[in-house]
Design a protein around this motif. Sequence first.
Motif, PDB file in Angstrom:
ATOM      1  N   ARG A 115     -11.273  52.162  -9.993  1.00 59.45           N
ATOM      2  CA  ARG A 115     -11.314  53.137 -11.094  1.00 59.45           C
ATOM      3  C   ARG A 115     -10.188  54.134 -10.897  1.00 59.45           C
ATOM      4  O   ARG A 115     -10.036  54.683  -9.795  1.00 59.45           O
ATOM      5  CB  ARG A 115     -12.642  53.911 -11.103  1.00 59.45           C
ATOM      6  CG  ARG A 115     -13.837  53.053 -11.445  1.00 59.45           C
ATOM      7  CD  ARG A 115     -15.118  53.860 -11.533  1.00 59.45           C
ATOM      8  NE  ARG A 115     -16.258  52.957 -11.447  1.00 59.45           N
ATOM      9  CZ  ARG A 115     -17.522  53.335 -11.321  1.00 59.45           C
ATOM     10  NH1 ARG A 115     -17.821  54.619 -11.287  1.00 59.45           N
ATOM     11  NH2 ARG A 115     -18.480  52.443 -11.240  1.00 59.45           N
ATOM     12  N   GLU A 117      -9.636  57.172 -10.986  1.00 57.91           N
ATOM     13  CA  GLU A 117     -10.151  58.543 -11.006  1.00 57.91           C
ATOM     14  C   GLU A 117      -9.232  59.441 -10.199  1.00 57.91           C
ATOM     15  O   GLU A 117      -8.417  58.972  -9.416  1.00 57.91           O
ATOM     16  CB  GLU A 117     -11.537  58.567 -10.376  1.00 57.91           C
ATOM     17  CG  GLU A 117     -12.526  57.710 -11.111  1.00 57.91           C
ATOM     18  CD  GLU A 117     -13.924  57.884 -10.576  1.00 57.91           C
ATOM     19  OE1 GLU A 117     -14.617  58.772 -11.063  1.00 57.91           O
ATOM     20  OE2 GLU A 117     -14.303  57.139  -9.660  1.00 57.91           O
ATOM     21  N   GLY A 122     -14.722  61.178  -0.935  1.00 60.86           N
ATOM     22  CA  GLY A 122     -15.827  60.379  -1.481  1.00 60.86           C
ATOM     23  C   GLY A 122     -15.530  59.773  -2.839  1.00 60.86           C
ATOM     24  O   GLY A 122     -16.393  59.164  -3.453  1.00 60.86           O
ATOM     25  N   TYR A 124     -12.625  57.383  -4.604  1.00 59.31           N
ATOM     26  CA  TYR A 124     -11.409  56.617  -4.380  1.00 59.31           C
ATOM     27  C   TYR A 124     -11.069  55.787  -5.616  1.00 59.31           C
ATOM     28  O   TYR A 124     -11.907  55.617  -6.498  1.00 59.31           O
ATOM     29  CB  TYR A 124     -11.596  55.672  -3.179  1.00 59.31           C
ATOM     30  CG  TYR A 124     -12.016  56.388  -1.936  1.00 59.31           C
ATOM     31  CD1 TYR A 124     -11.078  57.082  -1.190  1.00 59.31           C
ATOM     32  CD2 TYR A 124     -13.347  56.391  -1.527  1.00 59.31           C
ATOM     33  CE1 TYR A 124     -11.460  57.765  -0.046  1.00 59.31           C
ATOM     34  CE2 TYR A 124     -13.735  57.076  -0.389  1.00 59.31           C
ATOM     35  CZ  TYR A 124     -12.784  57.763   0.342  1.00 59.31           C
ATOM     36  OH  TYR A 124     -13.158  58.441   1.462  1.00 59.31           O
ATOM     37  N   GLN A 129     -18.658  48.463  -3.474  1.00 59.86           N
ATOM     38  CA  GLN A 129     -20.065  48.570  -3.885  1.00 59.86           C
ATOM     39  C   GLN A 129     -20.847  47.346  -3.427  1.00 59.86           C
ATOM     40  O   GLN A 129     -20.310  46.248  -3.294  1.00 59.86           O
ATOM     41  CB  GLN A 129     -20.175  48.666  -5.413  1.00 59.86           C
ATOM     42  CG  GLN A 129     -19.772  50.022  -5.970  1.00 59.86           C
ATOM     43  CD  GLN A 129     -20.081  50.176  -7.453  1.00 59.86           C
ATOM     44  OE1 GLN A 129     -20.195  49.181  -8.172  1.00 59.86           O
ATOM     45  NE2 GLN A 129     -20.214  51.398  -7.909  1.00 59.86           N
ATOM     46  N   ARG A 259     -27.684  58.416 -16.954  1.00 56.84           N
ATOM     47  CA  ARG A 259     -26.619  57.723 -16.253  1.00 56.84           C
ATOM     48  C   ARG A 259     -25.368  57.723 -17.108  1.00 56.84           C
ATOM     49  O   ARG A 259     -25.449  57.805 -18.320  1.00 56.84           O
ATOM     50  CB  ARG A 259     -27.062  56.294 -15.904  1.00 56.84           C
ATOM     51  CG  ARG A 259     -28.349  56.255 -15.115  1.00 56.84           C
ATOM     52  CD  ARG A 259     -28.132  56.426 -13.623  1.00 56.84           C
ATOM     53  NE  ARG A 259     -27.181  55.466 -13.134  1.00 56.84           N
ATOM     54  CZ  ARG A 259     -25.979  55.772 -12.631  1.00 56.84           C
ATOM     55  NH1 ARG A 259     -25.603  57.008 -12.537  1.00 56.84           N
ATOM     56  NH2 ARG A 259     -25.178  54.833 -12.207  1.00 56.84           N
ATOM     57  N   ALA A 281     -23.914  61.354  -4.549  1.00 54.57           N
ATOM     58  CA  ALA A 281     -24.642  60.145  -4.938  1.00 54.57           C
ATOM     59  C   ALA A 281     -24.254  58.969  -4.037  1.00 54.57           C
ATOM     60  O   ALA A 281     -23.093  58.608  -3.924  1.00 54.57           O
ATOM     61  CB  ALA A 281     -24.344  59.801  -6.391  1.00 54.57           C
ATOM     62  N   LEU A 282     -25.273  58.415  -3.380  1.00 53.75           N
ATOM     63  CA  LEU A 282     -25.046  57.263  -2.505  1.00 53.75           C
ATOM     64  C   LEU A 282     -25.114  55.974  -3.295  1.00 53.75           C
ATOM     65  O   LEU A 282     -24.420  55.006  -3.001  1.00 53.75           O
ATOM     66  CB  LEU A 282     -26.146  57.201  -1.444  1.00 53.75           C
ATOM     67  CG  LEU A 282     -26.233  58.317  -0.414  1.00 53.75           C
ATOM     68  CD1 LEU A 282     -27.544  58.202   0.349  1.00 53.75           C
ATOM     69  CD2 LEU A 282     -25.046  58.222   0.529  1.00 53.75           C
ATOM     70  N   ARG A 311     -19.410  55.781   0.651  1.00 58.22           N
ATOM     71  CA  ARG A 311     -20.199  57.012   0.805  1.00 58.22           C
ATOM     72  C   ARG A 311     -21.355  56.841   1.776  1.00 58.22           C
ATOM     73  O   ARG A 311     -21.697  57.756   2.512  1.00 58.22           O
ATOM     74  CB  ARG A 311     -20.747  57.442  -0.547  1.00 58.22           C
ATOM     75  CG  ARG A 311     -19.616  57.893  -1.430  1.00 58.22           C
ATOM     76  CD  ARG A 311     -20.119  58.781  -2.513  1.00 58.22           C
ATOM     77  NE  ARG A 311     -19.109  58.842  -3.557  1.00 58.22           N
ATOM     78  CZ  ARG A 311     -19.371  59.096  -4.814  1.00 58.22           C
ATOM     79  NH1 ARG A 311     -20.618  59.320  -5.187  1.00 58.22           N
ATOM     80  NH2 ARG A 311     -18.406  59.145  -5.698  1.00 58.22           N
TER      81      ARG A 311
HETATM   82  P1  AMP Z   1     -21.727  54.014 -10.607  1.00 58.74           P
HETATM   83  O1  AMP Z   1     -21.259  52.598 -10.760  1.00 58.74           O
HETATM   84  O2  AMP Z   1     -20.758  55.019 -11.178  1.00 58.74           O
HETATM   85  O3  AMP Z   1     -23.133  54.219 -11.012  1.00 58.74           O
HETATM   86  O4  AMP Z   1     -21.675  54.304  -9.049  1.00 58.74           O
HETATM   87  C1  AMP Z   1     -22.596  53.785  -8.125  1.00 58.74           C
HETATM   88  C2  AMP Z   1     -22.232  54.322  -6.766  1.00 58.74           C
HETATM   89  O5  AMP Z   1     -20.915  53.908  -6.409  1.00 58.74           O
HETATM   90  C3  AMP Z   1     -22.154  55.848  -6.725  1.00 58.74           C
HETATM   91  O6  AMP Z   1     -23.425  56.392  -6.471  1.00 58.74           O
HETATM   92  C4  AMP Z   1     -21.191  56.082  -5.574  1.00 58.74           C
HETATM   93  O7  AMP Z   1     -21.872  56.021  -4.342  1.00 58.74           O
HETATM   94  C5  AMP Z   1     -20.239  54.925  -5.678  1.00 58.74           C
HETATM   95  N1  AMP Z   1     -18.993  55.294  -6.378  1.00 58.74           N
HETATM   96  C6  AMP Z   1     -18.759  55.373  -7.690  1.00 58.74           C
HETATM   97  N2  AMP Z   1     -17.489  55.712  -7.957  1.00 58.74           N
HETATM   98  C7  AMP Z   1     -16.877  55.842  -6.757  1.00 58.74           C
HETATM   99  C8  AMP Z   1     -15.539  56.167  -6.335  1.00 58.74           C
HETATM  100  N3  AMP Z   1     -14.563  56.402  -7.207  1.00 58.74           N
HETATM  101  N4  AMP Z   1     -15.281  56.217  -5.003  1.00 58.74           N
HETATM  102  C9  AMP Z   1     -16.252  55.965  -4.098  1.00 58.74           C
HETATM  103  N5  AMP Z   1     -17.510  55.643  -4.430  1.00 58.74           N
HETATM  104  C10 AMP Z   1     -17.834  55.580  -5.744  1.00 58.74           C
END
Ligand code: AMP
Length: 419
Positions: A115, A117, A122, A124, A129, A259, A281-282, A311
């Motif tokens: 992504r 971002e 925490g 990246y 995942q 969400r 958020a873990l 994380r």
């Molecule tokens: P999401 O897919 O956005 O619901 O994210 C699920 C989990 O992935 C989050 O709770 C974070 O632990 C982790 N996560 C999401 N985006 C990032 C990121 N850019 N860098 C590191 N971990 C991430």
Amino acid sequence: MSQPTLKAPKGTRDLFGAEADSFHELEETARRVFKLFHFSEVRTPLFEPVELFSRSLGETSDVVEKEMFTFSDRGERVYALRPEGTAGVVRYFVENELAKKGGIHRLFYMGPMFRGERPQAGRYRQFWQIGSEFFGPSDAVADADTVLMVSMVLKKFGLTNFSVQVNSIGCKKCRADYRPELLKYLKSREGDLSEESRRRMNVNPLRVLDSKADGPKLKDAPLMKDFLCVECKAHHTLFLDLLSTSQSIKIEENPRLVRGLDYYSRSVFEWVSPDLGAQSALAAGGRYDDLVEQLGGPATPAVGFALGVDRVVAARKSGSPEGKTSSSKTAMVIPLDDKAVVPAFQQSQKMREAGLAVPTLNPGKKLKNQLSQAVDIGANWAILIGEDELKTDQVTVKDLATRDQKRVPSSDLLKHING
Ligand code: AMP
């Protein structure tokens, strides 16, 4: 002429040593736990057509609006590096017509996501995942089992300090009643809201509650829990009842939890840890009963989660001061003179064959340095072999935690340290 220094791209990093070991350990822990719940692995491509993500995550999600890495394949088709795992797994489910095979399908995946971002601690641009998708069941038992399964992974990996926030965001039917009420409220506060929230308000007002900047300003907003239809209410009550049977997991109801992605319905959940900073958020997940149909498959209820490996690994490190990651016991064998090198080498291999981790000998280095190196790598024992030991066919075992040391016959070494 000097060349520019080559660097890893912004928001990415190289994983090595203890951190790489921890990634592996978490993945192995997850595999073991997933097996207990009868999930099997699926590995989907790291890139997919961009429309897979825009159709599943929603055109207005942050991810689709501004975070995808896209590229064209020889000018023919536009692809995106996968920003999350669910869309690809659902595509796999639909493409292979798994629904036709009937029943329940339990799948898990692990791997990198991308992504664009703004990088920070925490967060990246390439992160990892682990997630699961449970296709078929519409009842809350699947939701509760997903929560238990992830919590079990976290605990077995060594995290204790986390809680699970849960909420229901209803179904299409009850959200249709809630939406105008929320919109009315948001319109009355329009002046306080950021430009982004004002824009989002009309497309997806629930998202505004989720906004970091504006969410806290909207304390008296109407809440979804007061608008749930009878079926969604029953689903949520059972979900909470099931979760309350587990004494060892801290469950917190959070009626404001929504969400960031469009596809969720009913149960949503998020694991948070105070051991992390702003990005607490873990892991997160929820039910998505409409997504399979939205992506061209037959209507199939489903529930899933995704855990942020980076994380979770960071949370264990900050939660336990030593941050030791090695799961197998480690011994460092130290030859005290040149004659001891070959026997020490042999001893090292014998110990590895018995399942102990033993780093390569470091002959010629001072004992003091070798001992401090053993402590640095988190070794449990140092095995010293010198002239005296060789004469009597013994070794000296130093317990690096207690600092006790003892001579034992070489043949008893494994028994001694395993005992
Ligand atoms: P999401 O897919 O956005 O619901 O994210 C699920 C989990 O992935 C989050 O709770 C974070 O632990 C982790 N996560 C999401 N985006 C990032 C990121 N850019 N860098 C590191 N971990 C991430």
